[in-house]
Design a protein around this motif. Structure first.
Motif, PDB file in Angstrom:
ATOM      1  N   PRO A 224      40.635  88.559  54.379  1.00 18.28           N
ATOM      2  CA  PRO A 224      39.947  87.265  54.483  1.00 18.28           C
ATOM      3  C   PRO A 224      40.854  86.107  54.881  1.00 18.28           C
ATOM      4  O   PRO A 224      40.367  85.005  55.138  1.00 18.28           O
ATOM      5  N   TYR A 225      42.167  86.346  54.932  1.00 16.45           N
ATOM      6  CA  TYR A 225      43.107  85.311  55.364  1.00 16.45           C
ATOM      7  C   TYR A 225      43.581  85.554  56.799  1.00 16.45           C
ATOM      8  O   TYR A 225      44.432  84.811  57.303  1.00 16.45           O
ATOM      9  N   ALA A 226      43.045  86.589  57.441  1.00 19.43           N
ATOM     10  CA  ALA A 226      43.398  86.930  58.823  1.00 19.43           C
ATOM     11  C   ALA A 226      42.118  86.946  59.646  1.00 19.43           C
ATOM     12  O   ALA A 226      41.465  87.980  59.789  1.00 19.43           O
ATOM     13  N   LEU A 227      41.742  85.787  60.164  1.00 17.15           N
ATOM     14  CA  LEU A 227      40.471  85.645  60.864  1.00 17.15           C
ATOM     15  C   LEU A 227      40.690  85.237  62.310  1.00 17.15           C
ATOM     16  O   LEU A 227      41.295  84.188  62.577  1.00 17.15           O
ATOM     17  N   ASP A 228      40.203  86.074  63.230  1.00 17.40           N
ATOM     18  CA  ASP A 228      40.256  85.684  64.635  1.00 17.40           C
ATOM     19  C   ASP A 228      39.124  84.692  64.896  1.00 17.40           C
ATOM     20  O   ASP A 228      38.381  84.306  63.983  1.00 17.40           O
ATOM     21  N   ASP A 229      38.970  84.285  66.143  1.00 14.64           N
ATOM     22  CA  ASP A 229      38.023  83.222  66.465  1.00 14.64           C
ATOM     23  C   ASP A 229      36.598  83.569  66.047  1.00 14.64           C
ATOM     24  O   ASP A 229      35.904  82.763  65.412  1.00 14.64           O
ATOM     25  N   LYS A 230      36.155  84.786  66.375  1.00 13.35           N
ATOM     26  CA  LYS A 230      34.783  85.195  66.047  1.00 13.35           C
ATOM     27  C   LYS A 230      34.576  85.270  64.534  1.00 13.35           C
ATOM     28  O   LYS A 230      33.560  84.798  64.001  1.00 13.35           O
ATOM     29  N   GLN A 231      35.524  85.854  63.832  1.00 11.21           N
ATOM     30  CA  GLN A 231      35.422  85.998  62.381  1.00 11.21           C
ATOM     31  C   GLN A 231      35.453  84.634  61.695  1.00 11.21           C
ATOM     32  O   GLN A 231      34.689  84.373  60.759  1.00 11.21           O
ATOM     33  N   PHE A 232      36.333  83.780  62.188  1.00 13.39           N
ATOM     34  CA  PHE A 232      36.478  82.442  61.611  1.00 13.39           C
ATOM     35  C   PHE A 232      35.195  81.636  61.812  1.00 13.39           C
ATOM     36  O   PHE A 232      34.706  80.981  60.878  1.00 13.39           O
ATOM     37  N   THR A 233      34.636  81.717  62.995  1.00 14.13           N
ATOM     38  CA  THR A 233      33.394  80.991  63.285  1.00 14.13           C
ATOM     39  C   THR A 233      32.275  81.456  62.368  1.00 14.13           C
ATOM     40  O   THR A 233      31.486  80.642  61.851  1.00 14.13           O
ATOM     41  N   ALA A 234      32.217  82.756  62.118  1.00 10.40           N
ATOM     42  CA  ALA A 234      31.181  83.299  61.226  1.00 10.40           C
ATOM     43  C   ALA A 234      31.350  82.779  59.800  1.00 10.40           C
ATOM     44  O   ALA A 234      30.364  82.423  59.138  1.00 10.40           O
ATOM     45  N   ALA A 235      32.586  82.725  59.323  1.00 12.63           N
ATOM     46  CA  ALA A 235      32.845  82.235  57.967  1.00 12.63           C
ATOM     47  C   ALA A 235      32.506  80.751  57.854  1.00 12.63           C
ATOM     48  O   ALA A 235      31.898  80.307  56.866  1.00 12.63           O
ATOM     49  N   VAL A 236      32.901  79.983  58.850  1.00 14.41           N
ATOM     50  CA  VAL A 236      32.607  78.540  58.844  1.00 14.41           C
ATOM     51  C   VAL A 236      31.097  78.311  58.891  1.00 14.41           C
ATOM     52  O   VAL A 236      30.564  77.465  58.155  1.00 14.41           O
ATOM     53  N   ASN A 237      30.396  79.068  59.717  1.00 18.01           N
ATOM     54  CA  ASN A 237      28.941  78.911  59.799  1.00 18.01           C
ATOM     55  C   ASN A 237      28.264  79.267  58.480  1.00 18.01           C
ATOM     56  O   ASN A 237      27.265  78.636  58.091  1.00 18.01           O
TER      57      ASN A 237
END
Length: 400
Positions: A224-237
């Motif tokens: 959960p501390y290693a988020l690429d762009d797609k993963q990060f966007t999903a978490a932020v959303n």
């Protein structure tokens, strides 16, 4: 317990940029703890010498008590008497403050949380530790050793001290049945809309990522501390979706306790110390690690590379994780001790059970705070991950 609110109120204040310290991005099979970067070449102490007579300690409030806050709470003086090392304690309020102070070269040891520790390694302000010189290290729980927040490339950079989980808590008189998933906080249709209380820090994005790791496996989240762009966007959303559910974001556990007591919040993310306090004051509250697991924290004692008092520093590392001292800190501070033998020294004989101190299976459910960096912490080399600066900017946007 009273010092706990100071302890983490601002723990994650700034970005970590490790790329300038060198990378090993071509190593596709980096071992756990490699973190994708190469730290400065520093050697651990080879052997103890004569104690230098002095030690400058940088510590979270409650970690190095000398009786000045409470005459009955003092484990520094016995250390001074045993070693001849006069201890000067400087408390700090945030990890950023600790990192800044360590750069002055005025301190010998620091109690670093998972975000600060990697920064200190990468900058060369903390050096590897020779665990053979720390006798009590043998009794430290195996599940705390050689982890990504206290080691790099299999090299130890500190001695584990104490740890805890960020739990799901709920009012048992209002929340039924007892929740077994973080969905009560993240599901847009949660029946507890407007009664959710969440942790106020960019690192809370990891909680959303951990939830997605379980519920949207197609995202491929492994850490959960290693988020690429797609993963990060999903978490932020997901956190933006959660925002209307949240009545309050907390950084002071006393304020969260009050919200849970008066019913302003019915479910939330909490530390065990918060749960204990709130239940102790009469609120019907329970807490657990849900099916998806939980984030958490593990603190590490580290040695300053520029320390002129390294024998005293190592004597402190050995002393502070000795069974008695580790027990004293854990009880006063509100955490699980690192030393397995500390439980026998507790005044409160229920504390280790309450904090799951000896439960490796419980500890394995925790994704411990580790600062996000561009070099993906899960070992991927074909993508860049979002660093903490980007987490910080996103958190501001999430809260609105």
């Amino acid at each position: 317990m009273k010092n706990r609110k100071t302890r983490l109120a601002g723990i994650f204040g700034a970005s970590l940029l490790l790329a300038a310290c060198g990378t090993s991005g071509s190593n596709s099979s980096a071992p756990p703890g490699a973190q994708g970067f190469t730290p400065p070449k520093l050697e651990a102490l080879k052997a103890l010498g004569q104690p230098e007579g002095q030690l400058n300690v940088l510590a979270w409030p409650g970690y190095a008590e000398n009786g000045s806050n409470d005459p009955k709470v003092n484990w520094v003086t016995p250390f001074e008497q045993q070693t001849g090392c006069k201890v000067n304690v400087k408390p700090f309020g945030t990890s950023d403050e600790a990192v800044t102070l360590m750069k002055t070269g005025q301190y010998d040891v620091v109690s670093a949380s998972g975000d600060a520790s990697l920064r200190l390694v990468a900058s060369g302000d903390a050096e590897p530790v020779n665990t053979d010189l720390v006798r009590n290290y043998n009794d430290v729980q195996p599940f705390l050793k050689n982890k990504p927040w206290n080691s790099v490339g299999g090299v130890s950079y500190g001695i584990p001290h104490g740890w805890g989980a960020n739990l799901l808590t709920w009012r048992t008189d209002k929340v039924t049945p007892a929740p077994g998933s973080w969905s009560v906080m993240f599901d847009a249709n949660s029946p507890y809309k407007g009664k959710v209380i969440a942790y106020d820090s960019p690192i809370y994005i990891a909680d959303a990522a951990l939830y997605l790791q379980a519920h949207q496996p197609d995202l491929g989240i492994k850490n959960p501390y290693a988020l690429d762009d797609k993963q990060f966007t999903a978490a932020v959303n997901l956190l933006k979706q959660q925002r209307p559910l949240v009545s309050e974001y907390w950084s002071d556990y006393l304020k969260e306790s009050q919200a849970l007591k008066n019913g302003d919040a019915l479910v939330g993310t909490a530390w065990q110390v918060t749960v204990n306090l709130t239940k102790g004051e009469g609120a019907p509250l329970e807490a657990a690690v849900p099916s998806e697991g939980a984030t958490g924290w593990s603190d590490t004692w580290m040695v300053a590379a520029k320390s002129p008092h390294k024998t005293c520093a190592y004597k402190w590392l050995d002393y502070i994780i000795s069974p008695k001292a580790n027990a004293q800190v854990a009880e006063y501070f509100g955490e699980a001790p690192a030393n397995a033998k500390a439980c026998a020294e507790m005044t409160d004989k229920t504390l280790c059970d309450t904090y799951h101190a000896n439960d490796a299976a419980y500890a394995a459910k925790i994704a411990y705070w580790t600062t996000p960096i561009p070099q993906c912490l899960d070992g991927r080399t074909d993508v860049k991950c979002k660093d903490y600066g980007e987490w910080t900017r996103a958190w501001t946007e999430i809260k609105g």
